[in-house]
Scaffold this motif. Structure first.
Motif, PDB file in Angstrom:
ATOM      1  N   SER A  26       0.844  -1.201   0.000  1.00 36.68           N
ATOM      2  CA  SER A  26       0.000   0.000   0.000  1.00 36.68           C
ATOM      3  C   SER A  26       0.876   1.247   0.000  1.00 36.68           C
ATOM      4  O   SER A  26       0.647   2.192  -0.758  1.00 36.68           O
ATOM      5  CB  SER A  26      -0.909   0.005   1.229  1.00 36.68           C
ATOM      6  N   GLY A  27       1.885   1.254   0.876  1.00 38.80           N
ATOM      7  CA  GLY A  27       2.803   2.386   0.920  1.00 38.80           C
ATOM      8  C   GLY A  27       3.581   2.544  -0.370  1.00 38.80           C
ATOM      9  O   GLY A  27       3.801   3.664  -0.852  1.00 38.80           O
ATOM     10  N   LEU A  28       4.025   1.419  -0.932  1.00 37.53           N
ATOM     11  CA  LEU A  28       4.754   1.459  -2.210  1.00 37.53           C
ATOM     12  C   LEU A  28       3.884   2.064  -3.303  1.00 37.53           C
ATOM     13  O   LEU A  28       4.334   2.899  -4.094  1.00 37.53           O
ATOM     14  CB  LEU A  28       5.179   0.041  -2.589  1.00 37.53           C
ATOM     15  N   ALA A 317       8.704   0.488   6.758  1.00 37.45           N
ATOM     16  CA  ALA A 317      10.127   0.230   6.500  1.00 37.45           C
ATOM     17  C   ALA A 317      10.306  -0.559   5.205  1.00 37.45           C
ATOM     18  O   ALA A 317      11.173  -0.249   4.380  1.00 37.45           O
ATOM     19  CB  ALA A 317      10.736  -0.521   7.674  1.00 37.45           C
ATOM     20  N   ALA A 318       9.464  -1.578   5.014  1.00 37.99           N
ATOM     21  CA  ALA A 318       9.558  -2.380   3.789  1.00 37.99           C
ATOM     22  C   ALA A 318       9.184  -1.553   2.567  1.00 37.99           C
ATOM     23  O   ALA A 318       9.826  -1.662   1.508  1.00 37.99           O
ATOM     24  CB  ALA A 318       8.646  -3.602   3.902  1.00 37.99           C
ATOM     25  N   ALA A 319       8.160  -0.703   2.697  1.00 40.23           N
ATOM     26  CA  ALA A 319       7.745   0.141   1.574  1.00 40.23           C
ATOM     27  C   ALA A 319       8.850   1.123   1.192  1.00 40.23           C
ATOM     28  O   ALA A 319       9.098   1.366   0.003  1.00 40.23           O
ATOM     29  CB  ALA A 319       6.470   0.900   1.930  1.00 40.23           C
ATOM     30  N   GLY A 320       9.512   1.692   2.201  1.00 37.45           N
ATOM     31  CA  GLY A 320      10.611   2.616   1.913  1.00 37.45           C
ATOM     32  C   GLY A 320      11.735   1.947   1.159  1.00 37.45           C
ATOM     33  O   GLY A 320      12.271   2.509   0.186  1.00 37.45           O
ATOM     34  N   LEU A 321      12.108   0.745   1.588  1.00 38.90           N
ATOM     35  CA  LEU A 321      13.186   0.022   0.916  1.00 38.90           C
ATOM     36  C   LEU A 321      12.808  -0.317  -0.525  1.00 38.90           C
ATOM     37  O   LEU A 321      13.597  -0.105  -1.460  1.00 38.90           O
ATOM     38  CB  LEU A 321      13.507  -1.251   1.693  1.00 38.90           C
ATOM     39  N   PHE A 324      12.799   2.906  -2.796  1.00 38.40           N
ATOM     40  CA  PHE A 324      14.121   3.375  -3.204  1.00 38.40           C
ATOM     41  C   PHE A 324      14.732   2.444  -4.263  1.00 38.40           C
ATOM     42  O   PHE A 324      15.387   2.913  -5.202  1.00 38.40           O
ATOM     43  CB  PHE A 324      15.038   3.484  -1.999  1.00 38.40           C
ATOM     44  N   LEU A 325      14.506   1.152  -4.127  1.00 41.31           N
ATOM     45  CA  LEU A 325      15.037   0.214  -5.130  1.00 41.31           C
ATOM     46  C   LEU A 325      14.375   0.439  -6.492  1.00 41.31           C
ATOM     47  O   LEU A 325      15.052   0.507  -7.522  1.00 41.31           O
ATOM     48  CB  LEU A 325      14.816  -1.227  -4.662  1.00 41.31           C
ATOM     49  N   LEU A 326      13.036   0.550  -6.485  1.00 43.53           N
ATOM     50  CA  LEU A 326      12.336   0.753  -7.750  1.00 43.53           C
ATOM     51  C   LEU A 326      12.631   2.136  -8.342  1.00 43.53           C
ATOM     52  O   LEU A 326      12.695   2.281  -9.561  1.00 43.53           O
ATOM     53  CB  LEU A 326      10.833   0.584  -7.536  1.00 43.53           C
ATOM     54  N   ALA A 327      12.791   3.147  -7.474  1.00 43.29           N
ATOM     55  CA  ALA A 327      13.131   4.476  -7.980  1.00 43.29           C
ATOM     56  C   ALA A 327      14.502   4.477  -8.639  1.00 43.29           C
ATOM     57  O   ALA A 327      14.713   5.137  -9.663  1.00 43.29           O
ATOM     58  CB  ALA A 327      13.096   5.486  -6.834  1.00 43.29           C
ATOM     59  N   VAL A 329      15.893   1.899 -10.160  1.00 44.82           N
ATOM     60  CA  VAL A 329      15.724   1.227 -11.455  1.00 44.82           C
ATOM     61  C   VAL A 329      15.045   2.159 -12.453  1.00 44.82           C
ATOM     62  O   VAL A 329      15.438   2.240 -13.624  1.00 44.82           O
ATOM     63  CB  VAL A 329      14.917  -0.068 -11.279  1.00 44.82           C
ATOM     64  N   ALA A 330      14.015   2.892 -11.990  1.00 44.49           N
ATOM     65  CA  ALA A 330      13.282   3.795 -12.881  1.00 44.49           C
ATOM     66  C   ALA A 330      14.185   4.901 -13.415  1.00 44.49           C
ATOM     67  O   ALA A 330      14.161   5.217 -14.608  1.00 44.49           O
ATOM     68  CB  ALA A 330      12.092   4.393 -12.136  1.00 44.49           C
ATOM     69  N   ARG A 331      14.992   5.485 -12.538  1.00 44.67           N
ATOM     70  CA  ARG A 331      15.886   6.553 -12.988  1.00 44.67           C
ATOM     71  C   ARG A 331      16.939   6.024 -13.945  1.00 44.67           C
ATOM     72  O   ARG A 331      17.343   6.727 -14.878  1.00 44.67           O
ATOM     73  CB  ARG A 331      16.536   7.211 -11.782  1.00 44.67           C
ATOM     74  N   ALA A 332      17.381   4.788 -13.721  1.00 41.74           N
ATOM     75  CA  ALA A 332      18.355   4.194 -14.636  1.00 41.74           C
ATOM     76  C   ALA A 332      17.762   4.002 -16.029  1.00 41.74           C
ATOM     77  O   ALA A 332      18.484   4.038 -17.027  1.00 41.74           O
ATOM     78  CB  ALA A 332      18.851   2.867 -14.078  1.00 41.74           C
ATOM     79  N   GLN A 333      16.422   3.828 -16.080  1.00 41.04           N
ATOM     80  CA  GLN A 333      15.753   3.650 -17.361  1.00 41.04           C
ATOM     81  C   GLN A 333      15.197   4.952 -17.930  1.00 41.04           C
ATOM     82  O   GLN A 333      14.496   4.943 -18.939  1.00 41.04           O
ATOM     83  CB  GLN A 333      14.601   2.641 -17.201  1.00 41.04           C
TER      84      GLN A 333
END
Length: 376
Positions: A26-28, A317-321, A324-327, A329-333
């Protein structure tokens, strides 16, 4: 000492882990939706935020940088007369039809910038070499993300409004939200679209000052003059915010994004509440045992709410992690993502409220915790 609610969560983590996962996603969902909305619509103000000007002078009430209209040369003279002014330069915004044999016709915006090495317009994007290349008659720059759309490669010759131009360089990160942008010199822009700067008029005047205080004072003075001279001065931050707000609130895409975010949040709340309710129902016998040991119904409700709060913290905490991981990847693309501190705090508060609200919804099942049920 560790609370009873936290001890029960750690001991019976398998039962509550689906609730943590539901809160985390939900947070993600909330964070990524907001980050994508701001990231996508921030593209509309790229030409403002990527310039080093302290203020922009444009047509009164202009809502977005791509909606600029010609203003008189009085604006540039007034800017030079301000105390503390360091640099002033014109900025043109025109339009045209880009034609190639392979792609046919594509509507483009033509952006006219100064060619001085220390120019304000697109100061963080254009290199001195690229500005020097634009000095050639008919030379233009396009963004590398628009190469496929325009059907050209570096060095190719095409037509804009029936005039021959050639691509002398590629920029990066300047893809426009409202269309394809082509960068040229001031003189080339006037040749390609005479309406962009008729009789020496310009779309905007950019100015830089010795200090932010001088720039703020200049905005007020220029706006007093502009009431009778037909122009308005805005700080860079104010103009960028106005442009983004226009696209976000006035365009159909912005309304659709916001509606989708509301629906996504509603779905997340429903899933989280159902998951937490199932976890509470699965622990009814444990709650009944606590009632048999003398715990009041109010104490049981407090335990459930504390468990919900801990579930929210773990999910946050899980949503934050994950965010940041998906962000990353998104910026890399090349996907535009904006994660501001205020946004993350607001999303965190929403996640905790969702968890607490779901726990409050599950409280109605706590009444089933009757010690007599242990005899069954």
């Amino acid at each position: 000492m560790m609370s009873l609610a936290l001890k029960s969560l750690i001991f019976d983590w398998r039962r509550f882990s689906p609730a943590v996962v539901a809160v985390a996603f939900s947070g993600l969902l909330v964070l990524l939706q907001a980050a994508l909305i701001l990231g996508i619509f921030s593209l509309s103000s790229l030409y403002v935020t990527r310039s080093s000007a302290d203020l922009w002078i444009g047509y009164p009430g202009v809502q977005s940088v791509d909606l600029g209209r010609p203003i008189s040369d009085q604006a540039e003279l007034s800017a030079w007369m301000q105390p503390g002014v360091r640099q002033v330069e014109p900025f043109l915004w025109g339009s045209g039809e880009w034609r190639t044999e392979s792609q046919g016709m594509v509507n483009v915006y033509i952006v006219g910038v100064s060619l001085d090495p220390g120019a304000l317009a697109l100061a963080t994007v254009l290199t001195p070499a690229q500005r020097a290349n634009l000095a050639e008659p008919g030379a233009v720059l396009i963004d590398d993300g628009d190469v496929h759309k325009l059907g050209v490669q570096l060095g190719d010759a095409v037509e804009i409004n029936g005039r021959r131009v050639h691509v002398v360089g590629l920029t990066h990160g300047l893809r426009g939200l409202g269309g394809v942008n082509v960068i040229a010199s001031l003189s080339t822009t006037r040749d390609l679209d005479p309406a962009a700067g008729p009789a020496g008029m310009v779309a905007y005047v950019l100015a830089q000052f010795d200090s932010s205080k001088a720039a703020t004072s200049a905005v007020h003075r220029l706006n007093r003059v502009g009431q009778s001279s037909g122009f308005e001065a805005l700080s860079t931050e104010a103009f960028a915010e106005r442009t983004t707000s226009y696209w976000l609130s006035e365009s159909g895409a912005g309304v659709a994004f916001l509606f989708g975010s509301v629906v996504a949040l509603a779905v997340a709340i429903i899933i989280t509440s159902q998951t937490l309710t199932a976890a509470v129902v699965g622990s009814i016998k444990e709650y009944a045992a606590l009632r048999a040991l003398g715990f009041s119904m109010g104490s049981l409700r407090a335990i459930v709410l504390e468990q919900s709060a801990w579930v929210g913290v773990a999910g946050l905490a899980a949503a934050g992690l994950l965010t940041f991981l998906l962000a990353f990847v998104a910026r890399a693309q090349g996907v535009p993502i904006i994660l501001s501190p205020l946004m993350m705090v607001a999303a965190g508060a929403i996640i905790i409220l969702v968890a607490l609200g779901s726990g409050a919804w599950a409280l109605r099942r706590v009444a089933l915790a009757d010690p007599a049920s242990l005899l069954l």
